[in-house]
Design a protein around this motif. Structure first.
Motif, PDB file in Angstrom:
ATOM      1  N   GLN A  34      -5.788  16.037  -0.742  1.00 45.13           N
ATOM      2  CA  GLN A  34      -6.186  14.838  -0.006  1.00 45.13           C
ATOM      3  C   GLN A  34      -5.327  13.651  -0.437  1.00 45.13           C
ATOM      4  OE1 GLN A  34     -10.270  13.701   0.242  1.00 45.13           O
ATOM      5  NE2 GLN A  34     -10.960  15.685   1.001  1.00 45.13           N
ATOM      6  N   MET A  35      -5.224  12.687   0.488  1.00 45.57           N
ATOM      7  CA  MET A  35      -4.436  11.490   0.232  1.00 45.57           C
ATOM      8  C   MET A  35      -5.354  10.299   0.009  1.00 45.57           C
ATOM      9  SD  MET A  35      -1.478  12.082   3.076  1.00 45.57           S
ATOM     10  CE  MET A  35      -0.524  10.696   2.478  1.00 45.57           C
ATOM     11  N   TYR A  36      -4.875   9.393  -0.844  1.00 42.39           N
ATOM     12  CA  TYR A  36      -5.664   8.220  -1.195  1.00 42.39           C
ATOM     13  C   TYR A  36      -4.745   7.005  -1.191  1.00 42.39           C
ATOM     14  CZ  TYR A  36      -8.860  11.833  -2.847  1.00 42.39           C
ATOM     15  OH  TYR A  36      -9.686  12.928  -2.924  1.00 42.39           O
ATOM     16  N   PRO A  37      -5.124   5.933  -0.464  1.00 42.71           N
ATOM     17  CA  PRO A  37      -4.294   4.723  -0.478  1.00 42.71           C
ATOM     18  C   PRO A  37      -4.404   3.999  -1.818  1.00 42.71           C
ATOM     19  CG  PRO A  37      -6.266   4.364   0.844  1.00 42.71           C
ATOM     20  CD  PRO A  37      -6.289   5.800   0.438  1.00 42.71           C
ATOM     21  N   VAL A  38      -3.252   3.629  -2.364  1.00 41.58           N
ATOM     22  CA  VAL A  38      -3.203   2.874  -3.612  1.00 41.58           C
ATOM     23  C   VAL A  38      -2.701   1.471  -3.277  1.00 41.58           C
ATOM     24  CG1 VAL A  38      -2.290   2.753  -5.955  1.00 41.58           C
ATOM     25  CG2 VAL A  38      -2.710   4.978  -4.897  1.00 41.58           C
ATOM     26  N   TYR A  39      -3.463   0.461  -3.716  1.00 37.86           N
ATOM     27  CA  TYR A  39      -3.188  -0.932  -3.345  1.00 37.86           C
ATOM     28  C   TYR A  39      -2.598  -1.679  -4.529  1.00 37.86           C
ATOM     29  CZ  TYR A  39      -6.146   0.143   0.657  1.00 37.86           C
ATOM     30  OH  TYR A  39      -6.666   0.710   1.800  1.00 37.86           O
ATOM     31  N   PHE A  40      -1.577  -2.475  -4.248  1.00 42.45           N
ATOM     32  CA  PHE A  40      -0.905  -3.279  -5.262  1.00 42.45           C
ATOM     33  C   PHE A  40      -0.977  -4.738  -4.816  1.00 42.45           C
ATOM     34  CE2 PHE A  40       0.857   0.929  -5.169  1.00 42.45           C
ATOM     35  CZ  PHE A  40       0.984   1.286  -6.501  1.00 42.45           C
ATOM     36  N   SER A  55      -4.561  13.942   5.235  1.00 42.49           N
ATOM     37  CA  SER A  55      -5.993  14.174   5.034  1.00 42.49           C
ATOM     38  C   SER A  55      -6.600  13.031   4.236  1.00 42.49           C
ATOM     39  CB  SER A  55      -6.225  15.499   4.300  1.00 42.49           C
ATOM     40  OG  SER A  55      -7.602  15.727   4.098  1.00 42.49           O
ATOM     41  N   PHE A  56      -7.406  12.194   4.895  1.00 33.37           N
ATOM     42  CA  PHE A  56      -8.115  11.089   4.253  1.00 33.37           C
ATOM     43  C   PHE A  56      -9.612  11.269   4.477  1.00 33.37           C
ATOM     44  CE2 PHE A  56      -3.963   9.185   5.121  1.00 33.37           C
ATOM     45  CZ  PHE A  56      -3.694   8.515   3.938  1.00 33.37           C
ATOM     46  N   VAL A  69       0.857  -1.187   0.000  1.00 35.82           N
ATOM     47  CA  VAL A  69       0.000   0.000   0.000  1.00 35.82           C
ATOM     48  C   VAL A  69       0.891   1.234   0.000  1.00 35.82           C
ATOM     49  CG1 VAL A  69      -1.885   1.221   1.133  1.00 35.82           C
ATOM     50  CG2 VAL A  69      -1.711  -1.261   1.354  1.00 35.82           C
ATOM     51  N   LEU A  70       0.692   2.102  -0.977  1.00 32.59           N
ATOM     52  CA  LEU A  70       1.422   3.365  -1.046  1.00 32.59           C
ATOM     53  C   LEU A  70       0.420   4.517  -1.018  1.00 32.59           C
ATOM     54  CD1 LEU A  70       4.104   2.587  -3.785  1.00 32.59           C
ATOM     55  CD2 LEU A  70       4.354   2.455  -1.310  1.00 32.59           C
ATOM     56  N   MET A  71       0.869   5.668  -0.566  1.00 38.61           N
ATOM     57  CA  MET A  71      -0.007   6.824  -0.418  1.00 38.61           C
ATOM     58  C   MET A  71       0.134   7.771  -1.603  1.00 38.61           C
ATOM     59  SD  MET A  71      -1.622   6.259   2.225  1.00 38.61           S
ATOM     60  CE  MET A  71      -1.450   4.829   3.262  1.00 38.61           C
ATOM     61  N   ALA A  72      -0.982   8.070  -2.228  1.00 45.57           N
ATOM     62  CA  ALA A  72      -0.996   9.034  -3.327  1.00 45.57           C
ATOM     63  C   ALA A  72      -1.703  10.299  -2.873  1.00 45.57           C
ATOM     64  CB  ALA A  72      -1.692   8.447  -4.549  1.00 45.57           C
ATOM     65  N   THR A  73      -1.252  11.420  -3.397  1.00 47.76           N
ATOM     66  CA  THR A  73      -1.873  12.713  -3.098  1.00 47.76           C
ATOM     67  C   THR A  73      -2.443  13.291  -4.390  1.00 47.76           C
ATOM     68  OG1 THR A  73      -0.247  13.096  -1.351  1.00 47.76           O
ATOM     69  CG2 THR A  73      -1.489  14.998  -2.122  1.00 47.76           C
ATOM     70  N   ALA A  74      -3.643  13.851  -4.295  1.00 48.65           N
ATOM     71  CA  ALA A  74      -4.259  14.489  -5.458  1.00 48.65           C
ATOM     72  C   ALA A  74      -3.613  15.853  -5.669  1.00 48.65           C
ATOM     73  CB  ALA A  74      -5.759  14.639  -5.243  1.00 48.65           C
ATOM     74  N   VAL A  75      -2.945  16.016  -6.811  1.00 48.47           N
ATOM     75  CA  VAL A  75      -2.263  17.273  -7.122  1.00 48.47           C
ATOM     76  C   VAL A  75      -2.637  17.720  -8.526  1.00 48.47           C
ATOM     77  CG1 VAL A  75      -0.321  16.750  -5.601  1.00 48.47           C
ATOM     78  CG2 VAL A  75      -0.201  16.101  -8.010  1.00 48.47           C
ATOM     79  N   SER A  76      -2.495  19.001  -8.771  1.00 48.37           N
ATOM     80  CA  SER A  76      -2.780  19.547 -10.100  1.00 48.37           C
ATOM     81  C   SER A  76      -1.727  19.088 -11.096  1.00 48.37           C
ATOM     82  CB  SER A  76      -2.796  21.077 -10.048  1.00 48.37           C
ATOM     83  OG  SER A  76      -3.764  21.547  -9.138  1.00 48.37           O
ATOM     84  N   ARG A  77      -2.154  18.908 -12.330  1.00 51.32           N
ATOM     85  CA  ARG A  77      -1.198  18.550 -13.387  1.00 51.32           C
ATOM     86  C   ARG A  77      -0.369  19.787 -13.730  1.00 51.32           C
ATOM     87  NH1 ARG A  77      -1.273  14.100 -16.523  1.00 51.32           N
ATOM     88  NH2 ARG A  77      -3.496  13.703 -16.113  1.00 51.32           N
ATOM     89  N   ASP A  78       0.950  19.615 -13.749  1.00 55.06           N
ATOM     90  CA  ASP A  78       1.871  20.742 -13.951  1.00 55.06           C
ATOM     91  C   ASP A  78       2.333  20.841 -15.395  1.00 55.06           C
ATOM     92  OD1 ASP A  78       1.792  21.394 -11.240  1.00 55.06           O
ATOM     93  OD2 ASP A  78       3.458  20.046 -10.762  1.00 55.06           O
TER      94      ASP A  78
END
Length: 734
Positions: A289-295, A666-667, A60-69
């Motif tokens: 916000q952060m979102y768990p990503v599952y592998f 922030s989840f 499980v890794l943590m992803a954050t929602a960010v704007s595309r640069d």
């Protein structure tokens, strides 16, 4: 306070994936009488039901929602004259963002042209020298030594040709880049959006090729960025299933793909972009916000499974102890399949729902209350304790010389325009630098004159020797007269070509030295007094020196600032009053707040300064010239920093305001349970192998359920990423 980097990669745990499904039992069962147990006995009865599930492993890794640069940069080294935008500005594609020093680009272009002309001329002469040398050796008596010399020279010719072609190609590429800048030195927005980063010119105006000058972010296009999980560190590309949990719902994702060219460029530049994941479905994400990503990696799907701690072995035989109708235990021989860290597949001998004994030295709770798992929000706050109004386009004028200030021609709050005299510095080295540059020119001329005199002497000596031989041969014809004449002619040709090569080198070096002399002399009165002029419009916000002050190279002289903005610059630094995570900043678009006189003032993060991780991050960019890795430069603030805009503008008096509050974690809609429910177990064979579990109520049984935890707690609560879900009942100690 110990600083924790939330966004660092956490290899949380490896867990067997086991999910219950309704299905019929299968396989043949073998029963026998209960033998004496030789295995360790549990502290009390411990059973868990046989279930259908999946055998495999998970990360499980943590992803954050960010704007595309979208990065904006020059393709060649330049000096930036002015940046017209600041974080918080909105731009459209094609808008002018910055302009570079075109005169400097013209100078660089001319240097490229001179270098190309010199490269072509010297290569042509060198090729003629090589050909003449080969002819000379070929005309001499055949021998192994001459054959070797000829072969070596021919190989050198092939290598020199390839090297020449490579140099010409590179010079032409540089010329094209500088020509483009000369034709139009403006930097235009590649995409519409919000300006979120600008290069700070306080440390100097020079910008390297492919250095980000401005970053524009599309705040309507959010991506899932696994921060601090760079592509060179990512190890989960071969996992079978990948998904993200958004507001409690599961969505399949795939990683953003990078070409081999990107990987090579990243390694060369030592700047690796983050791993990003994306879904084919429309995800409703919230910035920051952060979102768990599952592998998941699957070995067996929809398999009948039991815990590994339930399986005993006797040679090649595997067996378990099943709870019978009388409450006792009966030995059951089974056939097993795949296994993972926690579970074993049973292919024969058990059916779903049967209770199987497992060896547990942990005390199975007998007195407890039921805790029903729910999903809720999980937040940990961070704080920016230092903040101030951001002024647009602040540029620090630093001295390029060591010396003494003769005069400062502007004062604080003066308005300046491009080309206005700012200050004069008397450099003891200024006059010396001009003299040194002049001496280098004289030295080059003297060195060239010596070379030419030496070549002329060699030509004279050869010619006189040739004439004497010719006169002697007139009286007595010898068979080698033609040979000697040929040798003389070829040697004279070699000297003439070497003389031409020296002349070409001299002309080129003299031009470079003269250019350096002209550059040093610019603004210098010849006595070491150098005048410095403004390159930007603005207002003098600070004067750091006065007439008579001694300065060193790099000393701050004054600052020129553009107009004040409605943006706050927030620095994240240690505080005695707040629990601060100093490596963490707010993400673009994230909501922030500020307490003032008992009222909460809200706003948004609208940009960031390059510091630490942000200064080392690599960005992938592709344009008509190919793929590039670009990067930011350090802001010079010494702390992580970001920019915010408050919804109703900056209050007149900020002295009574508290720190800027934003999210460290922030989840939304995740499993959060009391920390007291979580139990730790350590592998006795490996003290570093630590895992966690809860006591889960399954019908009339209490079973040990492995869980994956987040790396943080909030108060008395802990985030659980995997193992239990909403509606599960857990033992809460009474």
């Amino acid at each position: 306070m110990k600083n924790i980097n939330l966004l660092s990669i956490k290899k949380l745990a490896v867990l067997g994936i086991c999910v219950s499904f309704v299905a019929g039992g299968c396989g043949k069962m073998t029963e026998s009488s209960i033998p004496k147990l030789e295995e360790p006995v549990a502290l009390n009865e411990a059973y868990r039901p046989v279930e259908y599930g999946t055998i495999g492993s998970m990360q499980v890794l943590m992803a954050t929602a960010v704007s595309r640069d979208y990065c904006n940069y020059y393709s060649a080294n330049v000096n930036i004259s002015q940046i017209y935008v600041e974080p918080g500005d909105t731009v459209n594609a094609g808008d002018v963002l910055a302009v570079c020093d075109v005169d400097e680009a013209k100078k660089q272009l001319q240097e490229c042209k001179d270098a190309l002309a010199h490269e072509n001329e010297t290569y042509e002469i060198s090729a003629q020298i090589s050909d003449t040398q080969i002819k000379l050796w070929e005309s001499q008596a055949a021998g192994q030594e001459n054959n070797t010399l000829i072969a070596t020279e021919q190989e050198n010719e092939r290598y020199d040709k390839q090297l020449h072609e490579y140099r010409v190609q590179k010079i032409n590429e540089q010329m094209a880049l500088y020509q483009q800048i000369v034709d139009d030195g403006t930097l235009k927005a590649a995409h519409s959006g919000l300006v979120t980063y600008t290069k700070k010119l306080t440390g100097g105006r020079s910008a390297a090729a492919y250095e980000n000058i401005v970053i524009v972010s599309d705040t309507d296009d959010l991506v899932l960025d696994i921060k601090d999980t760079a592509i060179n560190e990512y190890k989960y590309s071969d996992y079978d299933k990948k998904y993200v949990i958004v507001d409690g719902e599961k969505y399949d994702v795939t990683e953003s793909q990078y070409t081999s060219e990107v990987l090579v460029l990243s390694k060369i530049n030592n700047r690796y972009p983050d791993v990003c994941v994306e879904s084919r479905e429309k995800l409703f994400l919230t910035a920051g916000q952060m979102y768990p990503v599952y592998f998941e990696k699957t070995k067996a799907n929809q398999a009948l499974v039991v815990g590994k701690d339930s399986v005993y072995k006797d040679g090649d035989t595997r067996y378990v102890y099943v709870k019978n109708d009388e409450g006792g235990r009966e030995k059951r021989i089974i056939t097993t399949g795949e296994s993972d860290e926690n579970y074993t597949q049973v292919t024969e001998g058990l059916k779903e729902g049967e209770l199987v004994y497992y060896n547990s030295t942990d005390q199975v709770p007998t007195k407890y209350s039921k805790y029903t798992v729910t999903r809720s929000d999980f937040d940990i706050a961070n704080y920016g304790v230092s903040y101030s109004r951001s002024d647009a386009g602040t540029i620090t004028e630093t001295c390029d010389y060591e010396g003494q200030i003769v005069s400062v021609n502007v004062k604080q709050d003066d308005t300046v325009e491009n080309g206005m005299l700012l200050y004069v510095v008397d450099t003891g080295e200024g006059k010396a630098a001009i003299t040194e540059a002049k001496n280098e020119i004289d030295a080059e001329n003297e060195s060239y004159a010596h070379k030419i005199a030496d070549y002329d002497k060699q030509v004279k000596d050869l010619s006189e020797g040739g004439s004497s031989a010719e006169e002697n041969n007139q009286e007595d014809e010898k068979p080698d007269t033609a040979y000697e004449e040929q040798q003389l002619k070829l040697n004279l040709q070699l000297l003439d070509l070497q003389k031409k090569l020296a002349g070409a080198d001299h002309t080129y070096q003299l031009s470079r030295l003269q250019s350096a002399y002209d550059s040093i002399s610019a603004g210098n009165d010849g006595k070491g007094n150098i005048s410095v002029y403004a390159k930007n419009d603005g207002k003098v916000s600070k004067v750091s020196v006065k007439a008579g002050d001694n300065v060193e190279e790099g000393s701050d002289i004054l600052q020129i600032t553009g107009n004040s903005t409605d943006v706050l610059l927030v620095l994240v630094k240690d505080s005695n009053n707040y629990n601060v995570y100093t490596d963490n900043i707010a993400d673009v678009g994230e909501r922030v707040s500020l307490e003032l006189d008992g009222t909460t003032i809200y706003g948004n993060c609208i940009g960031f300064a390059g510091y630490g991780r942000e200064a080392q991050k690599g960005y992938i960019n592709q344009d008509d010239k190919g793929v590039h890795i670009t990067g930011n430069t350090d802001s010079g603030y010494g702390n992580a920093a970001f920019y915010i805009k408050l919804d109703n503008g900056i209050p007149d008096d900020l002295t009574r305001a508290s720190a800027v509050k934003f999210s460290y974690v922030s989840f939304k809609k995740v499993v959060v349970v009391p920390t007291s429910i979580i139990h730790k177990q350590v592998n006795p064979m490996d003290k570093d192998d630590i895992s966690y579990y809860v006591w889960k109520i399954d019908g009339d049984s209490v079973v040990k359920q492995p869980v994956i935890l987040g790396d943080y707690t909030s108060g008395s609560d802990t985030l659980v990423l995997y193992g239990i879900d909403e509606g599960d009942e857990i033992c809460l100690a009474s």
